[in-house]
Structures are given as C-alpha cells and as structure tokens.
Scaffold this active site. Structure first.
Site, mmCIF file in Angstrom:
data_model
loop_
_atom_site.group_PDB
_atom_site.id
_atom_site.type_symbol
_atom_site.label_atom_id
_atom_site.label_comp_id
_atom_site.label_asym_id
_atom_site.label_seq_id
_atom_site.Cartn_x
_atom_site.Cartn_y
_atom_site.Cartn_z
ATOM 1 N N PRO A 10 -3.181 33.356 -36.289
ATOM 2 C CA PRO A 10 -2.780 34.613 -36.918
ATOM 3 C C PRO A 10 -2.535 35.767 -35.946
ATOM 4 C CG PRO A 10 -5.100 34.145 -37.354
ATOM 5 C CD PRO A 10 -4.508 32.900 -36.748
ATOM 6 N N ASN A 11 -1.527 36.535 -36.269
ATOM 7 C CA ASN A 11 -1.131 37.751 -35.553
ATOM 8 C C ASN A 11 -0.453 37.502 -34.207
ATOM 9 O OD1 ASN A 11 -2.222 39.554 -37.588
ATOM 10 N ND2 ASN A 11 -4.231 38.881 -36.874
ATOM 11 N N ARG A 18 2.009 43.847 -30.373
ATOM 12 C CA ARG A 18 0.603 43.933 -30.744
ATOM 13 C C ARG A 18 -0.271 44.254 -29.524
ATOM 14 N NH1 ARG A 18 -3.265 38.731 -31.722
ATOM 15 N NH2 ARG A 18 -5.062 39.919 -32.413
ATOM 16 N N TYR A 23 -2.661 42.107 -24.819
ATOM 17 C CA TYR A 23 -1.975 40.818 -24.962
ATOM 18 C C TYR A 23 -0.651 40.712 -24.207
ATOM 19 C CZ TYR A 23 -5.509 40.233 -28.564
ATOM 20 O OH TYR A 23 -6.709 40.135 -29.221
ATOM 21 N N ASN A 75 -4.010 28.148 -29.496
ATOM 22 C CA ASN A 75 -4.628 29.475 -29.497
ATOM 23 C C ASN A 75 -4.962 29.786 -30.957
ATOM 24 O OD1 ASN A 75 -5.435 32.106 -29.424
ATOM 25 N ND2 ASN A 75 -3.820 32.805 -28.038
ATOM 26 N N ALA A 78 -7.809 34.816 -34.140
ATOM 27 C CA ALA A 78 -9.068 35.244 -34.776
ATOM 28 C C ALA A 78 -9.817 34.083 -35.433
ATOM 29 C CB ALA A 78 -8.790 36.340 -35.795
ATOM 30 N N GLU A 99 -8.068 24.703 -25.685
ATOM 31 C CA GLU A 99 -8.155 26.034 -26.309
ATOM 32 C C GLU A 99 -7.600 27.081 -25.331
ATOM 33 O OE1 GLU A 99 -12.204 27.026 -27.269
ATOM 34 O OE2 GLU A 99 -11.706 29.080 -27.863
ATOM 35 N N HIS A 101 -6.633 31.316 -24.698
ATOM 36 C CA HIS A 101 -6.659 32.738 -25.088
ATOM 37 C C HIS A 101 -5.946 33.557 -24.028
ATOM 38 C CE1 HIS A 101 -9.385 31.861 -28.313
ATOM 39 N NE2 HIS A 101 -10.117 31.168 -27.466
ATOM 40 N N ARG A 108 -15.095 40.636 -24.068
ATOM 41 C CA ARG A 108 -14.728 41.565 -25.148
ATOM 42 C C ARG A 108 -15.899 41.724 -26.144
ATOM 43 N NH1 ARG A 108 -8.990 40.146 -27.408
ATOM 44 N NH2 ARG A 108 -9.274 42.231 -28.311
HETATM 45 C C1 DQA Z 1 -6.996 35.772 -28.782
HETATM 46 C C2 DQA Z 1 -8.397 36.363 -28.792
HETATM 47 C C3 DQA Z 1 -8.953 36.464 -30.205
HETATM 48 O O1 DQA Z 1 -10.253 37.024 -30.195
HETATM 49 C C4 DQA Z 1 -8.051 37.374 -31.046
HETATM 50 O O2 DQA Z 1 -8.512 37.428 -32.378
HETATM 51 C C5 DQA Z 1 -6.623 36.993 -30.971
HETATM 52 C C6 DQA Z 1 -6.052 36.554 -29.705
HETATM 53 C C7 DQA Z 1 -6.362 35.773 -27.381
HETATM 54 O O3 DQA Z 1 -5.391 35.059 -27.196
HETATM 55 O O4 DQA Z 1 -6.833 36.488 -26.489
HETATM 56 O O5 DQA Z 1 -5.886 37.127 -31.936
HETATM 57 O O6 DQA Z 1 -7.064 34.421 -29.223
#
Ligand code: DQA
Length: 154
Positions: A10-11, A18, A23, A75, A78, A99, A101, A108
């Site tokens: 998501p997002n 964003r 990011y 990825n 959230a 995984e 990020h 964080r």
């Molecule tokens: C994320 C880190 C997560 O905590 C966050 O909710 C994201 C992006 C990252 O790529 O740094 O949406 O996965």
C-alpha cells in the site's frame, strides 16, 4: 532464466510524490522498469504488481505458485508491521522471498521495528532507497544460481 515477481504494498503507487524526503523522487514505474531491465541483464524475467489491498496481495501470492514464480521480491509497506495474512500466504505457497524497504525501518518509529516477514524471508534489504530493490535483485540472482548449482551437483 527464472521467473521473479516484484510485489509492492500500500501507498507505494504514490512513490515520487509521497514523502520524498523519506522515499525519494523516483516513481514506482521508474523503479519497476529499471528493475525489469536489470533482471533481464541477469538472465531473469521480472513481473511487477502493486496493490493497496491486503486480500489482493494475498491472491497475487497464491497465483504466483501456479505461474511457476521461483522467487518474490516484496516491499509489504505498512503491511510489514500488521499482516499475518500476507505472511501466511507466503508460507502457504513456499516461494522464497526477499523483504525490501526503501527506508531504514529500524531507525524510524517503534511501530516500524516489528516485521511479520523478516524471520521467514531469505533476507531483508532496507535503508538504501531505490538501491534496496537493486541490491535485493542481486541477492535473488545469487540465491537462484546457488540453488541451481545444488540441483546440478546432485
Ligand atoms: C516502507 C516502510 C514501511 O514502514 C512503510 O509503511 C512504507 C514503506 C519502506 O519501503 O521504507 O510504506 O516499506
């Protein structure tokens, strides 16, 4: 030649707009096309998928098994910190995954320190911005090469 699947949660469809200070400025389309090209150069086929919905991500993981996907780059965004359903889906299909990020989640907020994926992933790459994806792809290629060497030597 292996079939790889990149899944973004998501997002991440909003990358580029964003919180660019966290990011970065690249869009998801930029990341996907560069990664698909790198995968090709390393002799693999990369398919990409993004969704904001947990059930769609779960179903995408289920169909990956029928498509013969050998490794998933993920990825979970959230959902990293909340989704037992997505974790269970990955365990159910037994497809190894890495995984990813963009940000260094360990540096964080406390709620980002917990991952439902890290302990069942091949490994985690975090904190290098878009390079996290490239590094994960390199790790994926090496893992697949090691696996096929093991099969050859049997
Ligand atoms: C994320 C880190 C997560 O905590 C966050 O909710 C994201 C992006 C990252 O790529 O740094 O949406 O996965």
């Amino acid at each position: 030649m292996a079939r790889l699947l990149l899944i973004n949660g998501p997002n991440l469809g909003l990358l580029g707009q964003r919180e660019p200070e966290i990011y970065g400025a690249d869009t998801l389309a930029d990341i996907e096309s560069r990664l698909a090209q790198s995968a090709q150069q390393q002799g693999h086929d990369l398919f990409c998928y993004q969704s904001d919905a947990e059930h769609e991500l779960v179903r995408r993981v289920h169909s990956a098994r029928d498509e013969g996907v050998e490794l998933i780059l993920l990825n979970p965004a959230a959902f990293t910190h909340t989704s037992i359903a997505l974790r269970d889906a990955l365990l159910a299909v037994s497809i190894p995954f890495i995984e990813i990020h963009l940000s260094n989640v360990a540096a964080r907020e406390d709620f980002r320190h917990r991952s439902f994926f890290s302990d069942v992933a091949l490994g985690t790459v975090a904190g290098f911005g878009v390079a996290s994806y490239e590094l994960a792809l390199v790790a994926a290629s090496r893992h697949l090469a090691r696996q096929s060497a093991v099969v050859r030597d049997r």
